[in-house]
Design a protein around this motif. Structure first.
Motif: not given
Ligand SMILES: Nc1ncnc2c1ncn2[C@@H]1O[C@H](COP(=O)(O)OP(=O)(O)OP(=O)(O)O)[C@@H](O)[C@H]1O
Ligand SMILES: Nc1ncnc2c1ncn2[C@@H]1O[C@H](COP(=O)(O)OP(=O)(O)OP(=O)(O)O)[C@@H](O)[C@H]1O
Ligand SMILES: [Mg+2]
Ligand SMILES: [Mg+2]
Lengths: 220, 361, 234, 220, 361
Positions: A15-16, A91-92, A153-155, A161-164
Motif C-alpha cells: 500500500i505504501a 502505512v502512513i 526498499a525504504r518502506a 517511525a513505524t514503531l512510534m
C-alpha cells in the motif's frame, strides 16, 4: 508468527509503495513542470523525513496524528477512531519516510525528458494528462522505476517511525524489520539471521524483477 | 484562411539573434515559405502552432483567434487544430511507426484509426516499417512517418517544415503529388517550408520569401523566381547573374533603360530612376539564348558577343560561362552543346530580352 | 584508549547521573572520561565485537551476565551500583481512576505500554511483574511494546495509551511533565532491578577504569544516583 | 558541544557523500553500460542496506569490521587499529546505508541518456573516460544530482548503523542524529527540538542550494 | 583508400528488414553514395565508423584494418580515424555551437583549437551562432555545426550523411565548393551520401548507387545519370522516360537494335539479346531534341513525329509532354519554347540519338 509478521509487512509495503508512487510522481511532475514561488524550498523541505532519525519523524507524526494530535484529535472527535497502533499507522509511517525518494527521483526523471516530445503531443491536440501518461511517463520510466524500487526498499525496511506510530503489538503491527531488530538486540542471532534472510530474499526478488521489467527491449 | 501578423524577438535582450516581424495571409491552398537557412521560417511555424508566444500580434485561422496580444487571447497548442511536420521529425522514440501515426489521429474522429494509419503509411511507401521503432528507421523513413503523423491529425491548418528534405527524388516526386491532392481534398491552408525550387514550383499556389524574419516578397513561385525583387532574394531563389551597374539613359520610345555594367550596355525595362543611380540587375541563366551568328532580325534587345570560358555539365542542365565584358552564366541543353558544337574558346552571341533583365532593389 | 582517558559504555537511562559522576571523576583523577550511551543490548554487542570500551554499565543483569559468561569482563570488578523500582504511570490528566496494576484489566482500559521485554530491561521486569500478578496473559491484546522507556512515557503523556510501566528513576528524569505515578510494584513481583557495572577485560586502562567503578559505589556517586531517582545498590 | 557534534556530522556526511557519489556513479555506470552475468542480481543485492533496519546493518558491519571481525581482525593484526568507535566508522556506516540511493539513481540517469551522443563522441576519437565526463555525466546530471541529494540527506540523517559501529561518544563519534536520538530518549525535549531544527535547517539549505545549482539555465 | 567488403543483416532473424552486402572501394577523392530512402546508405557509413559491427567482412582504411571477421579484428570506433556528419546531426545539446566544434578537434593535434573552430564556423557562415546552444539554432545552422564538427576531426576518412540537405541552395552551392577544396587539401576519401543530383555531379569523383543494401552501379556520376544500368536505378537517378518493349531486329551494319514500344520503332545501340526478348529502355528527357521540321540530314537515328500534349514550366527546366505513339517527356529551355512558339497541340519532331537510348536490366 513469522508468517503473520511477513504478511503485515507485505501489506504495509504494498500500500505504501502504491501511495508513494502515485503521489510522488504527481508531485514530481508538478515540481518539474510548474513554476511557483518557493518551489525549490518545498522540494528541499520534502527531503526532511530522510534527514531526521525515523524515531523523531515518528514522534512528530504522533504529535500530528495521535489521539491528542493536531489532526488526530479532530479525527478522533469525529469518528472515535485514531490511527495510532493500527496497521494504517504503519502505512502512513512508511509512506512519509520513503516519500522523498520518489519525489526526487520522479522530478529528475521527468525533467530529463526532452520537452519537445511533449510539445509535439500537445500540438497533436493531446491533453496534458494524456501526454503525461503516453509520452512523459514512458520516456521517464527508467528514473521513475528506480524511484519506485528505492521507495519500496525504504518502506519495506522502515521501522523507526513505524514503531512510534503503529506501536509494536505482536501479531498486529509488528513488521519484519521490527522483528529482526528485536531479535538482534535481544541476542537471538539465529532468529535474526533467518528473518534477515527472508526479508532480504523478498527484497532481492522484488527488486530483481523490477529491474528486469525496466530492461530495455533489446533491439538492433 | 490563415492570418498571422506578429512580432517576436529571439535571443537575449542584449544580443538579439533575430526579430521576427511578419504579416502573412495564407488562403486555402499551399503557401510556400522560401528563405535562406536561419531566416526564421521554423520560428514562424512555431508561433502559429502556439509553441512559442509572439511578443505581440494576432493569429487567426478560419474564424478561430489563436492569438491576440491586444485582446489577451492565447489559445494553448492543444486547442489549436494544427498539423505539424517538425523539421527534426520528433517521432516518439518509444512508439513504433504505426503507433506514432495512430497517436496523431485525434480520438473519436475516425471510426477505424488503425486502418487510417495503415492507409497513410501505405500512401507514403513505408507500410513495411509499421512495426519498427524510430531508431530502426532510415532518415527518409522517419521523415515520412512524421509526415504521415501530421496528415493524420485532420487539422485546420497544416504546417510542413521541409517535410521531404531527406527522401530521394523519385519518392519525393510521388509524395508531392500526394500532398497536393490531400490539400485539395482538405481545403485548408498548407504552409510549406522548403529550400527546393522544384518543390516550390510544383506545390506553391503562392509563395513568400522570408528574409531576416520578414516577408520580403510575395507572389506565385514562378513570378518570384522570374523576378526577384532584391539582390538578396535573387540570391536565395537562385538568379545566377547579378551585376551592379549605373543607369546610363532612358529610351522612352523603346520602353527601355540602358544600364552600364563595366563596358557593357544592357537594355532593361524602362524605369524611373535618375540617370547615374547605382542599380543591381539580375538575369536568369535560363533566359539567355545562344547563337553562333550575330542575329539582327530578332526581338531580343541585347545581343552580346562573348567567348565561352567554361562549360559545366550537370544532369539537369548544362551551364556555359561566357565572358563578354562581364561574365554571364548561360543555361543550355546538352543537345544544344552538341548541335552548336560549343567548346571552351568558341565565340558566341548571347540574346537577352530586355524583359528578362530584372532591376533588383 | 589513551592512558589518560577512559571510555564508559552506559545504558542511556544513566545519562544524566553518569555525566555528573564523570565530572566528579575527572576532577578527582585528572583522567578524561567519555561516555558511549545506548541500549544495553547494543552496548553488549559492541563489546563482544571488540569495541575499545573500558567500563560497561548495564541497565540489566542479563547483558552483563552474558558478557561475563563469554569472558569479556573482569569478573572481579563487577558490582551492582544501583537499583530501581518499577512504577505504573498514567497521564496526570487521566480520568480513568487507575490506582494499581489490578485496574489494568478493567474493560475501559484499552492500551498499556511497556518496554519491549526482549530489548528493553524495564520491559523485561514489567513482564515479570505482570506475570506474577496474573495479568500478563489477560493484558496481551492491550500491550504496546515500546523501544525505549522514553517512548512509553510519550505514549502515556500524549494519551495514546492509558497507562505504562517504567522505572521510578525515569519519572524523575523525564522532567515529569504530564506524568503521574499511579502505583509502585512491590519488589517481590520481579527480580531485583540491579544496575551492574564492570571493567571490560580488554581495557588498557585497568586502574583508571577501576577507579570509575569505585566512584559509582562511593558515597558521592551514590548520592548523585539517588538524586536522579535511583535506589542505592544494597 | 553542539558545535562539535555538528562539525563531526558535517565532516562525516561530506566524506560519505563524496565517497558515495564517486563510487555510486562509477558502479551505476558499469551497471548501465556493461553486460555481465548476475548484473541485475548485483543491483538488487546492492539495495539491501535500505531494506534492513540500520541497526541490523550496523550489527553486520561490526561483525565484518570489528576487532574480531572477518576483515577487522586482519586490519587489527596488521596495524593495531580498529575502525569501531572512530569517526571513520561513522563515515563507513553512512556510506553503506546511503550507497544504494546513489547507485540506483545514477544507473537510471545514465541509462536514460541517448546513447547516440556517446557514440558520436567515440566516433570523434574521444575515449570512454572523456566521453563519460564530458557527455554522459552532463546529460545525466539531473538524475545524478537527485541521487547525490538523496544520499546526502540519508547520510546526514543516518544514526542506526552509526550508533552500532562508531558508538555514540559525544565529542568523538556523536553525530547530530545521534545527539537528537540521545536527547529524545533521555527526555531532553528542548535540546532535541533545537538539534532537530539545526539539522533540518542545514539539510534544507544544502538541498535547496543543490536544487538551484541543477536548475536549467533559462534560455529562450 | 577505403576498402569495405561486408555483410550485415538488419532487423530480427525472422523478419529481416534488410541485408547489407557491399564491396566498395573509395579512393582519395569524393565518392558519392546515391540511393533511394531506406537503401542502406546510413547503415554502410555506420559500419565503416564502427558503430555497427558487420556480420562478416573486412574494412580497411589506408593501411589500417578497421574490421576483419576472419582475423577477428574489430577496432573500436574511438580508434578509427573517422569524421562523420550524422544524418540527424547529433549535436551535443549541452554545448554551444563552438564547443561542439571544439569537441571535434582531437586533443593535441591543433595548436590553437579555438581559432580553428572559429575558422570553421566562419567558413560555414555560422560564426554568429558560436555561443548558441543547439536548440537555439535553426535546422540548417545545426547541420552546418555538425559539418564543422566533423571537418574539425582531421580524420583518415570522412563520412558525410546528407550534410547539406537542410540548407538553402545558395549556401549549399558555396559549401559544396568548400567541401571539394577541403577534400583536395586533405587527400583522404570522402564518402558523401546525397539524394541530390547536382550535389552528386558537382562533388562526385565517382559514385555508387545503393539499392537494397547492395552497390548496384558504380562509375562517374555523369556516366550513371546518363546510362543507368537497371530500371530501378534509372528511377532513382531520375531518368524520365522508361518503356517496356520487345527486340524487333538487329541491324548489324548500322550498329543498332530496333526496339518496338507499342507502335513505335526505336533504334538503340546494338545488343546481343535474342529477337522478341522483353526489354526496358530509358531515355533522358534532356537527350531529346525538338524540331519543327522533319529533318533528314541529321545524325539522330530516331525521328519521331508527335503532338505536344502538355507543357510544364519549372524554374530550372521546361518540360514538354509529347505524344508520338508513346508519351515522351522532353526537356527544353524556355527560350526554345518562345522561339519555336511551342504550344499545346503543336506538331513537333523529336530527335533521339541511338546512343541516348539505354537498355535497362
Ligand atoms: N531560442 C533562440 N535563441 C536565439 N536564437 C534563436 C532561437 N531560436 C532560433 N534562433 C535563431 O533565429 C534564426 C531563425 O531560426 P529558424 O529556426 O526560424 O530558421 P529557419 O528559417 O527555420 O532556418 P532553417 O532553414 O535553417 O531551418 C536562426 O538564426 C536561429 O539561430
Ligand atoms: N536496427 C534496425 N532494425 C531493423 N531495420 C533497420 C534497422 N536499422 C535500419 N533498418 C532498416 O534498414 C534500411 C536501411 O536503413 P538506412 O538508414 O541505412 O537507409 P538509408 O539508405 O540511409 O535511407 P535514408 O536515405 O532514408 O536515410 C531501412 O529500411 C531501415 O528501416
Ligand atoms: Mg527551420
Ligand atoms: Mg540515411
Amino acid at each position: 508468527m513469522v508468517w503473520q509478521t511477513l504478511k503485515l509487512s507485505l501489506l504495509v509495503v504494498s500500500i505504501a509503495t502504491i501511495v508513494i508512487s502515485v503521489a510522488g510522481i504527481l508531485l514530481g511532475y508538478l515540481l518539474a513542470k510548474r513554476e511557483f514561488r518557493g518551489k525549490n524550498l518545498l522540494d528541499a523541505v520534502l527531503t526532511l523525513p530522510m534527514v531526521l532519525p525515523p524515531t523523531v519523524t515518528g514522534y512528530y507524526l504522533i504529535i500530528l496524528l495521535g489521539k491528542r494530535g493536531v489532526l488526530g484529535r479532530v479525527l478522533y472527535d469525529l469518528t472515535g477512531w485514531t490511527v495510532t497502533f493500527t496497521w494504517i499507522g504503519a502505512v502512513i509511517a512508511a509512506t512519509v519516510i520513503a516519500f522523498p525518494l520518489m519525489v526526487k527521483s520522479a522530478r529528475a526523471a521527468i525533467e530529463s525528458v526532452n520537452a519537445d516530445y511533449e510539445i509535439a503531443s500537445y500540438v497533436m491536440g493531446r491533453s496534458e494528462i494524456e501526454t503525461f501518461f503516453r509520452i512523459t511517463l514512458p520516456l521517464a520510466s527508467r528514473g521513475i522505476l528506480a524511484g519506485v524500487v528505492l521507495s519500496f526498499a525504504r518502506a519495506f525496511g522502515e521501522f523507526g517511525a513505524t514503531l512510534m506510530i503503529a506501536g509494536n503489538i505482536p501479531g498486529k503491527t509488528q513488521t519484519m524489520p521490527l522483528a529482526i531488530y528485536e531479535a538482534v538486540v535481544s541476542g537471538e542471532d539465529e532468529q535474526a539471521k533467518w528473518l534477515a534472510l527472508i526479508l532480504t530474499g523478498i527484497a532481492v526478488v522484488v527488486v530483481y524483477l523490477t529491474n528486469r521489467l525496466s530492461r530495455p527491449r533489446r533491439v538492433d | 484562411m490563415l492570418k498571422a501578423r506578429f512580432k517576436k524577438h529571439l535571443g537575449r535582450a542584449n544580443s538579439r539573434a533575430l526579430t521576427i516581424d511578419v504579416d502573412l495571409k495564407a488562403a486555402q491552398g499551399i503557401t510556400v515559405l522560401f528563405g535562406a537557412s536561419g531566416a526564421g521560417k521554423t520560428t514562424i511555424l512555431r508561433a502559429i502552432a502556439g509553441i512559442l508566444a509572439p511578443d505581440e500580434g494576432r493569429i487567426v485561422v478560419g474564424d478561430e483567434v489563436y492569438f491576440d496580444s491586444a485582446a489577451g487571447i492565447v489559445i494553448p497548442m492543444q486547442k489549436r487544430k494544427v498539423g505539424y511536420v517538425f523539421q527534426n521529425h520528433l517521432l516518439f522514440p518509444h512508439m513504433t511507426a504505426e503507433q506514432n501515426v495512430l497517436y496523431g489521429i485525434r480520438t473519436g474522429v475516425r471510426r477505424n484509426p488503425r486502418e487510417r494509419a495503415r492507409e497513410l503509411l501505405l500512401m507514403l511507401g513505408i507500410e513495411k516499417t509499421a512495426d519498427r521503432l524510430p531508431h530502426q528507421l532510415s532518415g527518409g523513413e522517419q521523415q515520412r512517418v512524421a509526415l504521415a503523423r501530421a496528415l493524420a491529425t485532420d487539422p485546420s491548418v497544416m504546417l510542413l517544415d521541409e517535410p521531404l528534405s531527406a527522401v530521394d527524388v523519385s519518392t519525393r516526386s510521388r509524395l508531392l503529388e500526394e500532398i497536393v491532392s490531400i490539400q485539395r481534398r482538405s481545403r485548408i491552408p498548407f504552409l510549406y517550408v522548403t529550400h527546393n525550387h522544384s518543390e516550390a514550383l510544383r506545390l506553391g499556389d503562392s509563395m513568400m520569401v522570408i528574409e531576416k524574419g520578414r516577408v520580403c516578397q510575395e507572389g506565385s513561385p514562378m513570378e518570384i523566381f522570374n523576378a526577384p525583387r532584391t539582390a538578396s532574394i535573387a540570391k536565395v531563389v537562385g538568379t545566377e547573374n547579378m551585376f551592379v551597374g549605373r543607369i546610363l539613359q532612358h529610351q522612352f520610345e523603346d520602353g527601355t533603360t540602358i544600364v552600364g555594367v563595366d563596358s557593357c550596355r544592357i537594355a532593361a525595362p524602362l524605369n524611373a530612376l535618375p540617370v547615374d543611380s547605382r542599380v543591381t540587375i539580375g538575369i536568369r541563366s535560363d533566359d539567355i539564348l545562344v547563337s553562333l551568328e550575330r542575329l539582327t532580325q530578332i526581338s531580343a534587345r541585347n545581343v552580346l558577343e562573348g567567348v565561352i570560358k567554361n562549360i559545366f555539365i550537370d544532369v539537369d542542365k548544362t551551364e556555359l560561362m561566357v565572358s563578354c565584358g562581364i561574365d554571364l552564366k548561360v543555361s543550355v541543353t546538352r543537345s544544344a552543346v552538341r548541335q552548336l558544337n560549343l567548346k571552351i574558346g568558341s565565340t558566341v552571341f548571347l540574346l537577352i530580352k530586355a524583359r528578362s533583365v530584372h532591376l533588383l532593389e | 584508549s589513551v592512558s589518560n582517558e577512559i571510555l564508559v559504555s552506559a545504558a542511556i537511562s544513566l545519562k544524566d547521573c553518569f555525566e555528573e559522576i564523570g565530572a566528579l571523576y575527572e576532577n578527582e583523577t585528572g583522567v578524561k572520561v567519555r561516555f558511549n550511551l545506548g541500549a544495553s543490548g547494543l552496548l553488549q554487542k559492541q563489546i563482544e565485537s571488540g569495541a575499545p570500551v573500558d567500563v560497561f554499565a548495564s541497565a540489566a543483569e542479563r547483558q552483563m551476565n552474558e558478557l561475563q559468561s563469554r569472558g569479556f569482563i573482569l569478573t572481579e570488578t563487577r558490582r551492582n551500583f544501583a537499583r530501581n523500582a518499577l512504577v505504573l504511570v498514567i497521564a496526570s490528566s487521566s480520568e480513568l481512576g487507575i490506582n494499581g496494576f489490578a485496574d489494568l484489566i478493567r474493560p475501559e482500559i484499552t492500551r498499556v505500554s511497556i518496554g519491549n521485554p526482549k530489548t528493553v530491561p524495564a520491559g523485561t521486569y514489567a513482564r515479570q511483574a505482570l506475570t506474577n500478578l496474573q495479568l500478563w496473559d489477560r493484558l496481551q491484546s492491550r500491550l504496546v511494546l515500546a523501544e525505549n522507556v522514553r517512548q512509553v512515557l510519550d505514549y502515556v503523556a500524549r494519551g495514546e495509551t492509558d497507562a505504562g510501566v517504567v522505572y521510578a528513576s525515569d519519572v524523575v528524569s523525564a522532567s515529569g511533565e504530564g506524568i503521574a505515578v499511579a502505583a509502585y510494584a512491590s519488589d517481590e513481583l520481579h527480580d531485583p532491578i540491579q544496575y551492574p557495572i564492570a571493567v571490560v577485560k580488554e581495557t588498557k586502562a585497568r586502574d583508571n577504569a577501576r577507579k570509575f567503578v569505585d566512584l559509582t559505589l562511593s558515597p558521592a556517586g551514590q548520592s548523585i544516583l539517588k538524586k536522579h531517582g535511583f535506589l542505592s545498590a544494597n
